[in-house]
Each structure stands twice: as C-alpha cells, then as structure tokens.
Design an enzyme around this catalytic site. Structure first.
Site, short mmCIF file in Angstrom:
data_model
loop_
_atom_site.label_atom_id
_atom_site.label_comp_id
_atom_site.label_asym_id
_atom_site.label_seq_id
_atom_site.Cartn_x
_atom_site.Cartn_y
_atom_site.Cartn_z
CG ASP A 147 -1.73 1.24 1.40
OD1 ASP A 147 -1.64 2.13 0.53
OD2 ASP A 147 -2.46 1.34 2.41
CD GLU A 148 3.47 2.08 -4.87
OE1 GLU A 148 2.81 2.91 -5.54
OE2 GLU A 148 4.42 1.42 -5.36
#
Length: 363
Positions: free
Chosen positions: A108-109
């Site tokens: 999950d950037e």
C-alpha cells in the site's frame, strides 16, 4: 524474467552497499542497466522487491526441481537476498526484543516510512527460510557468507503485526486501516497460512478479508485498481467460498476491461490510468488458475486447492502445466479433476503420483 535478475546481481550488490546493507538489494524500477531508476522517493523504500525476487527463484526450483540450476543460478540470489534481510533487520533476535525492519514503503504505497510492514516482513521470512533450505539441500557449510542457521532463527523471529482485539493482521506496526493488499497477498501468493499455521487460522484469514474489503481504495468495490481485488477472489476461493469470490471476479471484469480488444486498464473507466495494464491482465489470469484452478506448488508437490468452476461455466482447462520435467493438461468439471500427461516424461524426471485429500472447505 529470472535471468534478467540473475544477470544483474552485481548492480544489486552495489545498490545494497550504497544503502549500508549487505547482500543483494534489487531496484524497485530498473531498465537494462539494472540500476535503480525509480523517480519517486517512496519507491526506493519498497524493499519487499528483493524478497519478491527471492520468492520467484524459489518457486522456480519448486516447479522444476533442477538441482544444477539451484546451485549455479538460484543459490547466489537466494543467499544474497537472505544476507540483505539479515542486515536490514538491524540485529539478531534476542529475548523479549524481536528484530524489526523499519523505514519501508508497504505494498500500500500510501504507507511510507513504516515499521514492520506485514507483507515486507512476510516475504523476508520466506526469503530467509527458503535460503536456509537451499543451503541444506546443497550441503553448504555455515560460514561468514552463509549463516543459514541464523537465517532460520531470524525468519521465525521477524514479527507480523497483529491486532489481538480484532483478531486480524495489521498492515504495519501502528496501522489502523490501509488498503491491506499486502495483508491479503500473504494468503496468496505467499501462502503464509501453510508456513505459519499457528497465527493464520481460517478465522483470522476471513477477518483480514472482511476488514480490508471495507478499507480498500476509496472504501471498497468497485473503486480502486485492477491489481487490487483479484487477491480477494483468490483468497476466498482458497477458503472454499466461491460466492464471495465471484463478487470480486465480477468487479475485475466489469470495471477494468475496455475497447474493441478488451484490454485491461489500471483504473475504472476507459480513459483513466494506464490503458494497457498487463498487471491487471495478469491479476485476472491468477484468479482463474490459482483461484478457480487452485494451483499451488510446494517444496515437493503440485497441488489443487478447492478446484471450482468459474460462474456460468461447465469446465476449466489448464493446458501445458509444466512440473518437474513433465507437462500436464488439467481439466476441472463440477465433479472431477482430470490430469493427463503429454507424452512420456523426459529421462531423469521423477515419477509422479496423484493422491486425493478431501477438503472440508469444498465450495
């Protein structure tokens, strides 16, 4: 794809050295040179890429059983990535003070500079454990460059963040929410429930899926990216929940495929995101063969977990499935799983035996 990485270990070693770590640190984005070319600073912290490379190399050995390849090509990469994780964790585990991997970007950037990313630590655990297994298979004697007994200890000690109150995994140590793609991917492709059963009960797996479905991009389907919801479909099929899985198959097909050539797009809508997004196409294919087909490869087996027909279909065929020197055609119907070998196995290929184990999770 593996050769691309194996041919660029010199650059990966230099990258690790520049970061103050040992072993091999593969770049998040690289071209022909093998040098890091990612323009986003957060991408430079997506350390899980090195674990992903190691995971792919071990998968190749699992599927082929090629000992010569393992020694000459696979082992240098597996060893180098294990060395990297041993140095990235900062120190060896000690009583009441587990090791930690800090300052990373999660799958999950939006989660940058976090400590103990669940996915990062999970793929690190597998990298360390698989390198130790390779060392033992190859008869490697523990030494300064091959500390495989310590790698096994570190693999066991690296924590996966867990919320005891909700009985589910956290995206990283202090996470409250997040899109959770990395948490879901611990079920597939990492198959962590089979490696650490004591903390991956079916109840925990279901809790993870329910929680992060609600936390997903912009609050749940159909928003988000084509590379997101596929993991939910595969995970639910692994639990024998075909009805749950079909919702995510529908989302993937109905919101991300456009144009006369039915190309896969990164985001919902014909004009948004990357418009020939092969990651989305690959995600869909994994729903079919890993989800509905249930294909799994372990250290010594080719398995089919809860094989189930896709909605509104009468059969599923997997043609040309290569395993340990043999080529298989697989046909799945509502009542049968049929395996046929193409021709005679090559000389030296191991004999294959088919067995059946009833599953309580049959959909």
């Amino acid at each position: 794809v593996l050769a691309y990485r194996a041919d660029r270990t010199e650059q990966a070693a230099a990258n690790a050295q520049r970061s103050g770590r040992a072993g091999l640190m593969f770049p998040w984005e690289s071209g022909d040179s093998g040098q890091e070319v990612c323009p986003w600073s957060g991408g430079l912290k997506e350390l899980h890429i090195s674990g992903d490379v190691s995971f792919a190399f071990w998968r190749y050995w699992q599927a082929t059983g090629n000992g010569n390849w393992l020694r000459s090509v696979g082992w240098p990469v597996l060893r180098g990535v294990a060395q990297f994780w041993a140095s990235a964790s900062g120190r060896a585990p000690v009583a009441d003070s587990p090791p930690s991997i800090a300052g990373v970007t999660d799958v999950d950037e939006s989660a940058t500079h976090v400590q103990n990313s669940a996915y990062t630590n999970a793929v690190a655990k597998l990298s360390l454990g698989n390198a130790a297994k390779a060392a033992q298979l190859l008869g490697e004697t523990p030494n300064r460059d091959c500390q495989w007994p310590a790698w096994k200890d570190l693999a066991a000690a690296l924590p996966i963040p867990f919320d005891k109150h909700d009985n589910r995994h956290r995206e990283y140590s202090t996470a409250i929410g997040g899109n959770g793609l990395g948490v879901v991917m611990m079920q597939y492709p990492l198959d962590m429930p089979s490696n650490w059963r004591e903390t991956w009960s079916e109840e925990v797996q279901r809790n993870d899926l329910h929680f992060f479905e609600k936390q997903g991009p912009k609050g749940g389907p159909p928003a988000g990216f084509s590379m997101y919801w596929w993991a939910f479909a595969v995970a639910w099929l692994g639990l024998g929940e075909a009805k749950h899985a079909s919702r995510f198959l529908d989302i993937t097909l109905n919101h991300f495929v456009f144009g006369p050539f039915h190309s896969w797009h990164e985001k919902p809508g014909p004009d948004s995101g990357c418009q020939n997004f092969i990651t989305g196409a690959g995600s869909f294919l994994q729903i079919l063969w890993a989800g509905y087909g249930g294909v799994r490869v372990t250290d010594g087996t080719l398995e089919f977990h809860n094989p189930t027909l896709p909605p509104n279909s009468t059969g599923l065929k997997l043609r040309g499935l290569a395993y340990r020197g043999c080529v298989l055609d697989v046909r799945i119907t509502a009542a049968q799983l049929i395996l046929r070998m193409r021709g005679e196995p090559p000389e030296g290929a191991p004999g294959l035996a088919a067995t059946h184990a009833a599953s309580p999770n049959k959909a």
